[in-house]
Design a protein around this motif. Structure first.
Motif, PDB file in Angstrom:
ATOM      1  N   GLN A  56      -9.685  -2.201   3.585  1.00  0.00           N
ATOM      2  CA  GLN A  56      -8.628  -3.206   3.736  1.00  0.00           C
ATOM      3  C   GLN A  56      -7.414  -2.832   2.891  1.00  0.00           C
ATOM      4  O   GLN A  56      -6.280  -2.945   3.349  1.00  0.00           O
ATOM      5  N   GLU A  57      -7.655  -2.394   1.669  1.00  0.00           N
ATOM      6  CA  GLU A  57      -6.555  -2.041   0.774  1.00  0.00           C
ATOM      7  C   GLU A  57      -5.716  -0.894   1.345  1.00  0.00           C
ATOM      8  O   GLU A  57      -4.493  -0.933   1.275  1.00  0.00           O
ATOM      9  N   ARG A  58      -6.374   0.097   1.937  1.00  0.00           N
ATOM     10  CA  ARG A  58      -5.628   1.207   2.558  1.00  0.00           C
ATOM     11  C   ARG A  58      -4.738   0.700   3.687  1.00  0.00           C
ATOM     12  O   ARG A  58      -3.584   1.104   3.812  1.00  0.00           O
ATOM     13  N   VAL A  59      -5.260  -0.199   4.508  1.00  0.00           N
ATOM     14  CA  VAL A  59      -4.483  -0.758   5.617  1.00  0.00           C
ATOM     15  C   VAL A  59      -3.314  -1.581   5.077  1.00  0.00           C
ATOM     16  O   VAL A  59      -2.170  -1.434   5.527  1.00  0.00           O
ATOM     17  N   ILE A  60      -3.583  -2.432   4.108  1.00  0.00           N
ATOM     18  CA  ILE A  60      -2.533  -3.276   3.526  1.00  0.00           C
ATOM     19  C   ILE A  60      -1.430  -2.410   2.933  1.00  0.00           C
ATOM     20  O   ILE A  60      -0.240  -2.646   3.178  1.00  0.00           O
ATOM     21  N   ASN A  61      -1.796  -1.391   2.171  1.00  0.00           N
ATOM     22  CA  ASN A  61      -0.789  -0.519   1.556  1.00  0.00           C
ATOM     23  C   ASN A  61       0.021   0.243   2.602  1.00  0.00           C
ATOM     24  O   ASN A  61       1.233   0.411   2.454  1.00  0.00           O
ATOM     25  N   ALA A  62      -0.633   0.701   3.663  1.00  0.00           N
ATOM     26  CA  ALA A  62       0.089   1.404   4.728  1.00  0.00           C
ATOM     27  C   ALA A  62       1.080   0.467   5.412  1.00  0.00           C
ATOM     28  O   ALA A  62       2.233   0.849   5.669  1.00  0.00           O
ATOM     29  N   LEU A  63       0.664  -0.756   5.691  1.00  0.00           N
ATOM     30  CA  LEU A  63       1.559  -1.724   6.330  1.00  0.00           C
ATOM     31  C   LEU A  63       2.722  -2.089   5.412  1.00  0.00           C
ATOM     32  O   LEU A  63       3.859  -2.211   5.862  1.00  0.00           O
ATOM     33  N   ARG A  64       2.442  -2.240   4.134  1.00  0.00           N
ATOM     34  CA  ARG A  64       3.497  -2.569   3.174  1.00  0.00           C
ATOM     35  C   ARG A  64       4.496  -1.421   3.042  1.00  0.00           C
ATOM     36  O   ARG A  64       5.685  -1.659   2.849  1.00  0.00           O
ATOM     37  N   SER A  65       4.023  -0.201   3.142  1.00  0.00           N
ATOM     38  CA  SER A  65       4.948   0.931   3.042  1.00  0.00           C
ATOM     39  C   SER A  65       5.810   1.057   4.294  1.00  0.00           C
ATOM     40  O   SER A  65       6.947   1.509   4.216  1.00  0.00           O
ATOM     41  N   LYS A  66       5.295   0.624   5.443  1.00  0.00           N
ATOM     42  CA  LYS A  66       6.062   0.683   6.687  1.00  0.00           C
ATOM     43  C   LYS A  66       7.090  -0.441   6.801  1.00  0.00           C
ATOM     44  O   LYS A  66       8.096  -0.287   7.470  1.00  0.00           O
ATOM     45  N   ASN A  67       6.793  -1.588   6.182  1.00  0.00           N
ATOM     46  CA  ASN A  67       7.669  -2.747   6.324  1.00  0.00           C
ATOM     47  C   ASN A  67       7.981  -3.337   4.944  1.00  0.00           C
ATOM     48  O   ASN A  67       7.215  -4.160   4.433  1.00  0.00           O
ATOM     49  N   PRO A  68       9.102  -2.949   4.341  1.00  0.00           N
ATOM     50  CA  PRO A  68       9.443  -3.441   3.001  1.00  0.00           C
ATOM     51  C   PRO A  68       9.616  -4.961   2.933  1.00  0.00           C
ATOM     52  O   PRO A  68       9.548  -5.538   1.849  1.00  0.00           O
ATOM     53  N   ALA A  69       9.821  -5.620   4.061  1.00  0.00           N
ATOM     54  CA  ALA A  69       9.978  -7.077   4.059  1.00  0.00           C
ATOM     55  C   ALA A  69       8.722  -7.766   3.523  1.00  0.00           C
ATOM     56  O   ALA A  69       8.819  -8.827   2.902  1.00  0.00           O
ATOM     57  N   TYR A  70       7.556  -7.169   3.733  1.00  0.00           N
ATOM     58  CA  TYR A  70       6.331  -7.746   3.179  1.00  0.00           C
ATOM     59  C   TYR A  70       6.447  -7.837   1.657  1.00  0.00           C
ATOM     60  O   TYR A  70       6.154  -8.869   1.064  1.00  0.00           O
ATOM     61  N   ASN A  71       6.865  -6.755   1.032  1.00  0.00           N
ATOM     62  CA  ASN A  71       6.951  -6.702  -0.433  1.00  0.00           C
ATOM     63  C   ASN A  71       8.040  -7.622  -0.965  1.00  0.00           C
ATOM     64  O   ASN A  71       7.908  -8.170  -2.057  1.00  0.00           O
ATOM     65  N   GLU A  72       9.102  -7.785  -0.208  1.00  0.00           N
ATOM     66  CA  GLU A  72      10.232  -8.603  -0.653  1.00  0.00           C
ATOM     67  C   GLU A  72       9.940 -10.095  -0.541  1.00  0.00           C
ATOM     68  O   GLU A  72      10.502 -10.890  -1.286  1.00  0.00           O
ATOM     69  N   SER A  73       9.072 -10.482   0.385  1.00  0.00           N
ATOM     70  CA  SER A  73       8.914 -11.898   0.709  1.00  0.00           C
ATOM     71  C   SER A  73       7.572 -12.514   0.344  1.00  0.00           C
ATOM     72  O   SER A  73       7.462 -13.733   0.271  1.00  0.00           O
TER      73      SER A  73
END
Length: 137
Positions: A56-73
């Protein structure tokens, strides 16, 4: 592979460890503080030894790296299930086991996934969190 693609992939791979560190470790009162501030919170109930949690962590990190809006919001919080699995906080949320992902906003649970590692399913949960986080902005 084109040079530009190689550079972008290399940069994204370099960001993955930083993104993993961007999640905050749970401490009592932390979630309540963020919810009271109006934040959307993504909880990851995990252990160091759980292979499903690592997937799960690998998937979450990959998605977060593809979409910076996740990290910002979204506020990402890791909850050590070995330490807090029996806590009032975890019992209050009715967390059945490690490898549970939950999204909260205010006093409402917006979604949860238990032991699922599908990128599509995890992205849908993260998108739900992003929609909630940006709806009031």
């Amino acid at each position: 592979m084109k040079r530009r693609e190689f550079i972008l992939l290399t940069a994204a791979a370099g960001l993955a460890p930083a993104l993993a560190q961007a999640a905050v470790d749970y401490k009592p009162g932390l979630v309540e503080k963020h919810l009271a501030a109006g934040d959307t919170v993504f909880l990851d109930f995990k252990t160091d030894w759980c292979t499903t949690c690592r997937a799960q962590e690998r998937v979450i990190n990959a998605l977060r790296s593809k979409n910076p809006a996740y990290n910002e919001s979204i506020v990402f919080i890791n909850v050590d299930y070995d330490e807090y699995g029996g806590s009032d906080f975890t019992r209050g949320l009715r967390i059945p086991r490690r490898s549970t992902l939950v999204v909260l906003k205010g006093e409402e649970e917006l979604g949860r996934i238990v032991a699922e590692t599908s990128s599509k399913t995890i992205q849908a949960l993260m998108d739900t969190a992003l929609e909630a986080a940006t709806a009031s902005s």
